[in-house]
Design a protein around this motif. Structure first.
Motif, PDB file in Angstrom:
ATOM      1  N   GLN A   1      -4.007 -16.217  -4.486  1.00  0.00           N
ATOM      2  CA  GLN A   1      -5.341 -16.815  -4.562  1.00  0.00           C
ATOM      3  C   GLN A   1      -5.914 -17.042  -3.157  1.00  0.00           C
ATOM      4  O   GLN A   1      -7.103 -16.816  -2.908  1.00  0.00           O
ATOM      5  CB  GLN A   1      -5.306 -18.142  -5.325  1.00  0.00           C
ATOM      6  CG  GLN A   1      -5.019 -18.007  -6.809  1.00  0.00           C
ATOM      7  CD  GLN A   1      -4.889 -19.359  -7.480  1.00  0.00           C
ATOM      8  OE1 GLN A   1      -5.465 -20.346  -7.033  1.00  0.00           O
ATOM      9  NE2 GLN A   1      -4.122 -19.398  -8.566  1.00  0.00           N
ATOM     10  N   ALA A   2      -5.056 -17.474  -2.237  1.00  0.00           N
ATOM     11  CA  ALA A   2      -5.504 -17.714  -0.860  1.00  0.00           C
ATOM     12  C   ALA A   2      -5.941 -16.403  -0.211  1.00  0.00           C
ATOM     13  O   ALA A   2      -6.956 -16.368   0.498  1.00  0.00           O
ATOM     14  CB  ALA A   2      -4.400 -18.376  -0.049  1.00  0.00           C
ATOM     15  N   GLN A   3      -5.187 -15.349  -0.437  1.00  0.00           N
ATOM     16  CA  GLN A   3      -5.557 -14.048   0.133  1.00  0.00           C
ATOM     17  C   GLN A   3      -6.886 -13.557  -0.440  1.00  0.00           C
ATOM     18  O   GLN A   3      -7.716 -13.011   0.281  1.00  0.00           O
ATOM     19  CB  GLN A   3      -4.442 -13.024  -0.138  1.00  0.00           C
ATOM     20  CG  GLN A   3      -3.208 -13.259   0.701  1.00  0.00           C
ATOM     21  CD  GLN A   3      -2.044 -12.357   0.295  1.00  0.00           C
ATOM     22  OE1 GLN A   3      -1.941 -11.906  -0.848  1.00  0.00           O
ATOM     23  NE2 GLN A   3      -1.161 -12.104   1.255  1.00  0.00           N
ATOM     24  N   ALA A   4      -7.073 -13.780  -1.733  1.00  0.00           N
ATOM     25  CA  ALA A   4      -8.330 -13.353  -2.363  1.00  0.00           C
ATOM     26  C   ALA A   4      -9.509 -14.165  -1.835  1.00  0.00           C
ATOM     27  O   ALA A   4     -10.609 -13.634  -1.632  1.00  0.00           O
ATOM     28  CB  ALA A   4      -8.230 -13.483  -3.880  1.00  0.00           C
ATOM     29  N   ALA A   5      -9.298 -15.443  -1.605  1.00  0.00           N
ATOM     30  CA  ALA A   5     -10.376 -16.320  -1.136  1.00  0.00           C
ATOM     31  C   ALA A   5     -10.670 -16.128   0.347  1.00  0.00           C
ATOM     32  O   ALA A   5     -11.742 -16.510   0.823  1.00  0.00           O
ATOM     33  CB  ALA A   5     -10.011 -17.775  -1.404  1.00  0.00           C
ATOM     34  N   GLN A   6      -9.756 -15.525   1.075  1.00  0.00           N
ATOM     35  CA  GLN A   6      -9.904 -15.376   2.523  1.00  0.00           C
ATOM     36  C   GLN A   6     -11.188 -14.623   2.901  1.00  0.00           C
ATOM     37  O   GLN A   6     -11.843 -14.963   3.869  1.00  0.00           O
ATOM     38  CB  GLN A   6      -8.680 -14.663   3.102  1.00  0.00           C
ATOM     39  CG  GLN A   6      -8.694 -14.546   4.601  1.00  0.00           C
ATOM     40  CD  GLN A   6      -7.422 -13.858   5.107  1.00  0.00           C
ATOM     41  OE1 GLN A   6      -6.667 -13.268   4.355  1.00  0.00           O
ATOM     42  NE2 GLN A   6      -7.206 -13.950   6.403  1.00  0.00           N
ATOM     43  N   SER A   7     -11.547 -13.648   2.130  1.00  0.00           N
ATOM     44  CA  SER A   7     -12.730 -12.848   2.480  1.00  0.00           C
ATOM     45  C   SER A   7     -14.036 -13.546   2.135  1.00  0.00           C
ATOM     46  O   SER A   7     -15.075 -13.240   2.725  1.00  0.00           O
ATOM     47  CB  SER A   7     -12.663 -11.484   1.804  1.00  0.00           C
ATOM     48  OG  SER A   7     -12.658 -11.658   0.395  1.00  0.00           O
ATOM     49  N   THR A   8     -14.012 -14.506   1.210  1.00  0.00           N
ATOM     50  CA  THR A   8     -15.266 -15.156   0.800  1.00  0.00           C
ATOM     51  C   THR A   8     -15.366 -16.621   1.183  1.00  0.00           C
ATOM     52  O   THR A   8     -16.461 -17.128   1.421  1.00  0.00           O
ATOM     53  CB  THR A   8     -15.448 -15.044  -0.732  1.00  0.00           C
ATOM     54  OG1 THR A   8     -14.344 -15.666  -1.383  1.00  0.00           O
ATOM     55  CG2 THR A   8     -15.594 -13.595  -1.159  1.00  0.00           C
TER      56      THR A   8
ATOM     57  N   ALA B   1      -9.359 -20.736   1.203  1.00  0.00           N
ATOM     58  CA  ALA B   1      -8.155 -19.965   1.510  1.00  0.00           C
ATOM     59  C   ALA B   1      -7.141 -20.833   2.252  1.00  0.00           C
ATOM     60  O   ALA B   1      -5.948 -20.806   1.951  1.00  0.00           O
ATOM     61  CB  ALA B   1      -8.505 -18.724   2.321  1.00  0.00           C
ATOM     62  N   GLN B   2      -7.613 -21.604   3.222  1.00  0.00           N
ATOM     63  CA  GLN B   2      -6.723 -22.492   3.975  1.00  0.00           C
ATOM     64  C   GLN B   2      -6.150 -23.585   3.073  1.00  0.00           C
ATOM     65  O   GLN B   2      -4.977 -23.940   3.190  1.00  0.00           O
ATOM     66  CB  GLN B   2      -7.454 -23.087   5.168  1.00  0.00           C
ATOM     67  CG  GLN B   2      -7.709 -22.083   6.270  1.00  0.00           C
ATOM     68  CD  GLN B   2      -8.410 -22.697   7.461  1.00  0.00           C
ATOM     69  OE1 GLN B   2      -8.534 -23.906   7.566  1.00  0.00           O
ATOM     70  NE2 GLN B   2      -8.854 -21.843   8.369  1.00  0.00           N
ATOM     71  N   GLN B   3      -6.970 -24.125   2.192  1.00  0.00           N
ATOM     72  CA  GLN B   3      -6.501 -25.163   1.264  1.00  0.00           C
ATOM     73  C   GLN B   3      -5.402 -24.596   0.359  1.00  0.00           C
ATOM     74  O   GLN B   3      -4.359 -25.224   0.175  1.00  0.00           O
ATOM     75  CB  GLN B   3      -7.660 -25.691   0.420  1.00  0.00           C
ATOM     76  CG  GLN B   3      -7.205 -26.708  -0.616  1.00  0.00           C
ATOM     77  CD  GLN B   3      -8.241 -26.945  -1.715  1.00  0.00           C
ATOM     78  OE1 GLN B   3      -9.225 -26.218  -1.830  1.00  0.00           O
ATOM     79  NE2 GLN B   3      -7.986 -27.964  -2.510  1.00  0.00           N
TER      80      GLN B   3
END
Length: 183
Positions: A5-12, A17-19
């Protein structure tokens, strides 16, 4: 799952992503602590099974208990792993002198302080002792400094129920004890 989930959120959403990465790190840390806790619990049970702990060893055991109670399982594990290894390896060599018997040796304060634990010496040195009631000056015996409580109790029970020496023949009971058959 959190890392994905963090990797997916990293781009947006970098903050999300950090959380999520922080949550993943916490889950991993908790899992490692739980793993160390389970291992420390097993080591604690082992350490508590030994006899004759000196003051330093007892203090380390107490510290490990405090660490476990505080949730510092890695610290407890480190202490207990070293302590159990030390207890398993603790041996001394005893040189028989004129007038000694296994009973007298076991009763000495620097050995076991309990004469009924003589079968521990007998069993550990069966290759050097032909008859439990006949030992000789200058023989060198290995003595486990910290026998397990179960072994010490079994030895004392055997000594209390063995009966009198029967000449120069090794008792059938002694051979049975050496083979793990108890009384």
């Amino acid at each position: 799952d959190l890392i994905t989930q963090a990797q997916a959120a990293q781009s947006t959403d970098d903050a999300k992503a950090q959380q999520l990465a922080g949550q993943a790190k916490q889950v991993a840390t908790d899992a490692m602590n739980n793993c160390y806790g389970a291992q420390a619990k097993d080591l604690m049970a082992q350490a508590q099974g030994y006899t004759n702990l000196n003051a330093d060893q007892q203090a380390r055991l107490n510290q490990a208990q405090q660490d476990m109670a505080a949730g510092n399982n890695k610290a407890a594990y480190d202490i207990l792993a070293a302590l159990v290894a030390e207890l398993q390896a603790a041996k001394m060599t005893y040189s028989v002198v004129h007038g000694d018997s296994l009973w007298r040796i076991a009763g000495k304060a620097d050995v076991y302080g309990n004469p009924y634990q003589w079968p521990l010496i007998y069993k550990a040195n069966a290759d050097k002792i032909k008859h439990a009631d006949l030992i000789y000056p200058k023989q060198q015996f290995d003595v486990m400094k910290n026998p397990l409580k179960t072994d010490a109790d079994a030895a004392a029970d055997y000594a209390k129920h063995r009966g009198a020496w029967r000449g120069h023949k090794a008792d059938k009971r002694d051979r049975k004890y050496l083979s793990g058959g108890g009384n």
